[in-house]
Design an enzyme around this catalytic site. Structure first.
Site, PDB file in Angstrom:
ATOM      1  N   GLU A 192       0.811  -1.223   0.000  1.00 60.12           N
ATOM      2  CA  GLU A 192       0.000   0.000   0.000  1.00 60.12           C
ATOM      3  C   GLU A 192       0.839   1.265   0.000  1.00 60.12           C
ATOM      4  OE1 GLU A 192      -3.920   0.203   1.958  1.00 60.12           O
ATOM      5  OE2 GLU A 192      -3.226  -1.512   3.118  1.00 60.12           O
ATOM      6  N   HIS A 240       7.593 -26.758   4.574  1.00 60.77           N
ATOM      7  CA  HIS A 240       6.944 -27.934   3.988  1.00 60.77           C
ATOM      8  C   HIS A 240       6.562 -27.739   2.528  1.00 60.77           C
ATOM      9  CE1 HIS A 240       6.579 -30.335   7.750  1.00 60.77           C
ATOM     10  NE2 HIS A 240       6.798 -29.139   8.263  1.00 60.77           N
ATOM     11  N   LYS A 242     -13.032   0.543  -5.505  1.00 62.85           N
ATOM     12  CA  LYS A 242     -14.197   0.932  -4.704  1.00 62.85           C
ATOM     13  C   LYS A 242     -15.232   1.663  -5.553  1.00 62.85           C
ATOM     14  CE  LYS A 242     -12.198   1.115  -0.073  1.00 62.85           C
ATOM     15  NZ  LYS A 242     -11.627   1.960   0.986  1.00 62.85           N
TER      16      LYS A 242
END
Lengths: 375, 375
Positions: free
Chosen positions: A252, A268, A364
């Site tokens: 950001e 893993h 948005k």
């Protein structure tokens, strides 16, 4: 820490030029960052006043913290603290709806800085439909209106900042509500936050703009990461939550790609990505977020990091960030704070306005267009 | 899907050369992948026999599934299914210890394919200390010995495969145990798995090695991703868990870096990494894992993906993987299976043995050296 010759010496000068910083940071993200300890003080007072007025919520059988971005990370940190000392399951929800187990014994904390995060407002309404006890944390907006309509306690914090520069206002009230309803132990509650404020002041003085690169670890790390893609690794628990926070701050503020993972899970699968990484990209940097306690508490994690560093050595630059402070809360808040500073300096180095979030605003706007006559 | 001219036409030929495949895959990962539907059949029978012998566990107030890597992903998938239809909190634990709320009403499912994953064995012992009811799922090892010592029910599955090629043996018994202790609804239980097996057979026939690149979507996607760093995006819920699984399969099989995230969370931070991505790296590819149901169930998620694709368009290649099948379980298992095939073909294209995991073996060896006279 593995040191490298710094190829960005000239670029780095911008970070010691206060006039240049004013031009590069027209909306004052660095100023907000420097004043984070005061925000925490204010948030602490607001949280105590809120609890004094509302009283403690009844003890729930489970807790859901619902929010996105900075609110969700604040929730993850509270979850990590509850996992150490608490005795109730806490789940962080990043979706429009709540998981199926939510019901009258589930405390739902809806957190949205603006109050208008559509996912959080939707999850709040879902909680109401399900009869969950609710508490809202917001600066206003739709969430505050819904809370007032429903007679739901709402902790109102000062508005007008970017949400990612409001972590004190998001994390501390959430912790306050949870610590009031579940016994977390002294090291995780509000008094621990209070006792950490002096440490945050010291860190702010060390990392502020007036301190030159040569004497400023936050500027130094930003310079080292300039032009690179950082991958943040923490250990399962609060350092892995902070790895996610650092990633989000680099996304950001500096508008660069960044990634995060947790040990031991990383061992893993993702570890094998490093075996051919030098053929894929020469611009990775790995940053390990480490807790000095881990050597004592989790010696096998410390060993895993040492082996991982050997595997990665030929593929990427590597850095270590060691949390400072005597208490768990000092180390947690200090490491969070370091990421804020480094990511803002990284933005300035890249010539990017740290406050600007055009990509999210576009999204948005497009989502709002969908609403038509209202959602 | 956004189509590009394929720069790898020559490289791709290796995927249609059955002799070359035999050389490139000396330990038979592709064979194991092709036989996944049979593994699921076998796992289903084992799970039913286990439940018939043990009876259903008492209803818990919460469930913890503890494991790493493929076991943890299997747990995440069960968690996503419980969040749709169940009414108990389920938490997946990837650490040496359990969260603080674990106690006598917490069902702990310890899952380790080999039975020797040190984190899982340690978490099992923590569960015993806390008095949690336990169930183990393993092919043997230390975990099976501990279960036998403690009189804890242990679902034994056939051993000898790499854990990531044992997802049927890890996911299906876990789902069986949870579905027997919590009401999940018909679409999430063992009968739903049973009804999906025919669909898996059809997919295996479509993606198997005998089908040429020109007529094989799994080979086609592997070719498109060759030489690139894939980022997998899903929506909060089961597609985001599968995004993590695809990431892990690319790490472990193809030994390349890969990353994963979930919408809507991605829209609140990572989206901004894309705004300058074209300056950072020209070798990203984005793969969206999509559920045809999402347009109906989650129209706002579908819209978010469309906007995100527009933001990314100038920085990276993009691909969509649409789940196929009538039922939720068919779509889930089919999309999981597709990732297995694509990642194995990606390994063969890169000339990498998909079975080899030298990096993890090195790490395990170093961890074992630490043990000295026992941990």
């Amino acid at each position: 820490m593995i040191h490298h010759v710094n190829p960005h010496a000239n670029v780095a000068q911008v970070l010691d030029n206060l006039d240049a910083i004013r031009v590069l940071d027209p909306h004052g993200m660095l100023d907000l960052t420097e004043r984070f300890p005061d925000q925490c003080r204010d948030a602490l007072q607001i949280s105590r006043d809120f609890l004094a007025a509302q009283g403690a919520p009844a003890r729930p059988s489970s807790i859901i913290i619902t929010g996105l971005g900075g609110s969700a990370i604040g929730g993850d940190l509270v979850r990590a603290l509850v996992e150490i000392g608490g005795d109730v399951p806490v789940i962080v929800n990043r979706d429009y709806r709540l998981p199926g187990f939510a019901g009258p014994n589930t405390l739902v904390i809806a957190s949205s800085y603006s109050g208008n995060t559509e996912e959080t407002v939707s999850a709040y309404e879902h909680a109401r439909d399900l009869g969950c006890p609710r508490i809202c944390i917001t600066s206003g907006g739709e969430l505050a209106r819904h809370a007032a309509r429903d007679g739901v306690p709402c902790c109102i914090v000062p508005g007008g900042r970017p949400p990612r520069a409001s972590t004190g206002y998001l994390f501390i009230p959430t912790l306050a509500v949870v610590a009031a309803s579940v016994d977390l132990g002294a090291q995780c509650g509000l008094n621990a936050v209070d006792a950490s404020l002096g440490h945050l002041d010291e860190l702010a003085a060390e990392w502020r703009r007036e301190n030159p690169v040569s004497d400023n670890p936050a500027k130094e790390l930003a310079v080292a990461l300039h032009g690179r893609i950082p991958i943040f690794y923490g250990a399962q628990g609060w350092t892995s939550v902070l790895a996610l926070r650092w990633k989000g701050q680099f996304n950001e503020n500096a508008k660069v790609h960044a990634f995060a993972n947790a040990l031991p899970e990383q061992n893993h699968n993702e570890i094998l990505g490093w075996t051919r990484a030098s053929q894929q990209s020469s611009i990775w940097s790995v940053v390990y977020l480490r807790d000095p306690q881990e050597t004592e508490d989790q010696p096998r994690i410390a060993r895993r990091i040492a082996v991982l560093q050997a595997v990665i050595a030929s593929s990427a630059e590597q850095h270590e960030v060691w949390a400072t402070g005597d208490s768990l809360m000092e180390r947690l808040l200090g490491t969070l704070y370091y990421g804020d500073f480094v990511s803002v300096y990284a933005a300035l180095l890249a010539g990017v306005d740290p406050t600007d979030i055009a990509g999210i605003d576009l999204l948005k706007g497009e989502m709002a267009n969908l609403n038509g006559n209202g959602r």
